[in-house]
Design a protein around this motif. Structure first.
Motif, PDB file in Angstrom:
ATOM      1  N   ILE A 273       0.830  -1.205   0.000  1.00 34.34           N
ATOM      2  CA  ILE A 273       0.000   0.000   0.000  1.00 34.34           C
ATOM      3  C   ILE A 273       0.864   1.254   0.000  1.00 34.34           C
ATOM      4  O   ILE A 273       0.586   2.225  -0.720  1.00 34.34           O
ATOM      5  CB  ILE A 273      -0.957  -0.017   1.206  1.00 34.34           C
ATOM      6  CG1 ILE A 273      -2.015  -1.115   1.031  1.00 34.34           C
ATOM      7  CG2 ILE A 273      -1.628   1.349   1.392  1.00 34.34           C
ATOM      8  CD1 ILE A 273      -2.863  -1.385   2.252  1.00 34.34           C
ATOM      9  N   SER A 274       1.929   1.236   0.784  1.00 25.08           N
ATOM     10  CA  SER A 274       2.830   2.381   0.834  1.00 25.08           C
ATOM     11  C   SER A 274       3.464   2.645  -0.531  1.00 25.08           C
ATOM     12  O   SER A 274       3.548   3.798  -0.989  1.00 25.08           O
ATOM     13  CB  SER A 274       3.922   2.137   1.876  1.00 25.08           C
ATOM     14  OG  SER A 274       4.838   3.211   1.906  1.00 25.08           O
ATOM     15  N   ARG A 275       3.873   1.568  -1.206  1.00 24.41           N
ATOM     16  CA  ARG A 275       4.506   1.722  -2.516  1.00 24.41           C
ATOM     17  C   ARG A 275       3.495   2.198  -3.553  1.00 24.41           C
ATOM     18  O   ARG A 275       3.806   3.041  -4.401  1.00 24.41           O
ATOM     19  CB  ARG A 275       5.127   0.395  -2.951  1.00 24.41           C
ATOM     20  CG  ARG A 275       5.991   0.511  -4.210  1.00 24.41           C
ATOM     21  CD  ARG A 275       6.570  -0.832  -4.620  1.00 24.41           C
ATOM     22  NE  ARG A 275       7.301  -1.475  -3.533  1.00 24.41           N
ATOM     23  CZ  ARG A 275       7.783  -2.712  -3.599  1.00 24.41           C
ATOM     24  NH1 ARG A 275       7.570  -3.442  -4.689  1.00 24.41           N
ATOM     25  NH2 ARG A 275       8.446  -3.229  -2.590  1.00 24.41           N
ATOM     26  N   ILE A 276       2.280   1.643  -3.482  1.00 22.66           N
ATOM     27  CA  ILE A 276       1.222   2.053  -4.416  1.00 22.66           C
ATOM     28  C   ILE A 276       0.909   3.541  -4.248  1.00 22.66           C
ATOM     29  O   ILE A 276       0.817   4.288  -5.226  1.00 22.66           O
ATOM     30  CB  ILE A 276      -0.052   1.205  -4.199  1.00 22.66           C
ATOM     31  CG1 ILE A 276       0.198  -0.238  -4.638  1.00 22.66           C
ATOM     32  CG2 ILE A 276      -1.236   1.797  -4.967  1.00 22.66           C
ATOM     33  CD1 ILE A 276      -0.856  -1.214  -4.175  1.00 22.66           C
ATOM     34  N   ARG A 277       0.779   3.965  -3.000  1.00 21.60           N
ATOM     35  CA  ARG A 277       0.485   5.377  -2.731  1.00 21.60           C
ATOM     36  C   ARG A 277       1.574   6.286  -3.303  1.00 21.60           C
ATOM     37  O   ARG A 277       1.283   7.307  -3.925  1.00 21.60           O
ATOM     38  CB  ARG A 277       0.322   5.596  -1.232  1.00 21.60           C
ATOM     39  CG  ARG A 277       0.022   7.038  -0.860  1.00 21.60           C
ATOM     40  CD  ARG A 277      -0.248   7.193   0.612  1.00 21.60           C
ATOM     41  NE  ARG A 277      -1.565   6.687   0.973  1.00 21.60           N
ATOM     42  CZ  ARG A 277      -1.778   5.678   1.806  1.00 21.60           C
ATOM     43  NH1 ARG A 277      -0.754   5.042   2.364  1.00 21.60           N
ATOM     44  NH2 ARG A 277      -3.005   5.292   2.087  1.00 21.60           N
ATOM     45  N   THR A 278       2.815   5.885  -3.115  1.00 21.39           N
ATOM     46  CA  THR A 278       3.939   6.668  -3.647  1.00 21.39           C
ATOM     47  C   THR A 278       3.878   6.751  -5.168  1.00 21.39           C
ATOM     48  O   THR A 278       4.143   7.811  -5.758  1.00 21.39           O
ATOM     49  CB  THR A 278       5.278   6.038  -3.220  1.00 21.39           C
ATOM     50  OG1 THR A 278       5.382   6.079  -1.798  1.00 21.39           O
ATOM     51  CG2 THR A 278       6.459   6.786  -3.827  1.00 21.39           C
TER      52      THR A 278
END
Length: 288
Positions: A273-278
């Motif tokens: 999720i963190s990578r997707i948001r970035t």
């Protein structure tokens, strides 16, 4: 009570709106919009323009449309439709050179049985916020695998623009768009505004929608019920609560918010999720 949301829109108004961003003209495909350039709740951060596009079915894309898709650098298309609806409406998956079309149906084939479709159409015919919420809940409950496939693309291919669509580019596509925009920390007002634009984006297909639905017994003698398939209200709802705002509240209340939904239904982790948001956002300065 009269429902003004079902009346035809002024053609000049429609032409003006769909000829400007966030609408993107792709000949043969309607209701195409770029989900980039929306402000987020993060300081000096916007959603990445030219990366994620939403649309209605691409089955009738023209040669010029293919060229436009190539110019937009779209190399992946996610099709949220199921086989029975493609067969019913004679809208097969096209072959688009240099574009990978990935089948990501939200619903299984058995969900298109006459009994299931009658129940869905009856909900649309009601036109109430409660009925639409039932429809959106079904999409959330069944769509985890399909939505997870698209989210993994964002995680793994941040520089590969993509387009996702269903038949109308409204409900299944709208839910996927909301998930992406929520993940990018876009305010609910803008998410609802994006949803409402489908009312304008689908207007050129008004007669086609009515013709398709006129073959359904429920809609044959009830044009208003058929036209509710076109509606995507936000600013006004004659029956009360705004449906898309109610959907976003449902996502928070029942599904644990967008992150809770993605973890449980899409099988993604906090790190994912963190990578997707970035990968969904950027600084406006980086465009200069």
């Amino acid at each position: 009570m009269s429902d003004d949301g079902l009346k035809p829109l002024d053609p000049a108004y429609v032409a003006e709106v769909i000829s400007n961003p966030p609408f993107v003209p792709i000949p043969g495909v309607s209701n195409v919009r770029d989900l980039g350039s929306y402000p987020t709740t993060m300081s000096n951060v916007i959603t990445k323009p030219g990366y994620m596009f939403r649309a209605a079915e691409v089955s009738n894309i023209t040669k010029e449309g293919v060229e436009k898709m190539r110019a937009l650098r779209i190399t992946t298309v996610f099709d949220l439709r199921s086989d029975p609806e493609m067969k019913k409406y004679s809208t097969p998956i096209p072959t688009i050179e240099e574009v990978h079309i990935i089948r990501t149906p939200v619903f299984k084939n058995e969900d298109y049985s006459p009994e299931s479709m009658a129940k869905k159409f009856e909900l649309y015919a009601r036109g109430t916020t409660e009925a639409f919420i039932q429809l959106y809940s079904q999409i959330l409950d069944h769509g985890g695998k399909a939505f997870g496939t698209i989210l993994r693309h964002v995680r793994d291919k941040p520089n590969s623009p993509f387009l996702f669509h269903c038949t109308a580019g409204k409900d299944r596509t709208g839910v996927m768009a909301a998930i992406l925009l929520k993940l990018a920390s876009v305010d609910d007002h803008y998410i609802c505004h994006d949803y409402s634009l489908t009312r304008v984006g689908r207007e050129p297909d008004r007669e086609k929608v009515i013709k398709r639905l006129s073959t359904e017994p429920l809609f044959a003698a009830n044009t208003d019920a058929a036209l509710r398939m076109l509606t995507s209200r936000y600013a006004h709802h004659p029956r009360g609560t705004r449906p898309w705002q109610a959907f976003l509240e449902l996502l928070e209340r029942v599904y644990g918010g967008v992150e809770g939904y993605i973890k449980k239904y899409c099988g993604l982790t906090e790190e994912d999720i963190s990578r997707i948001r970035t990968n969904l956002v950027m600084s406006p300065r980086s465009r200069i």
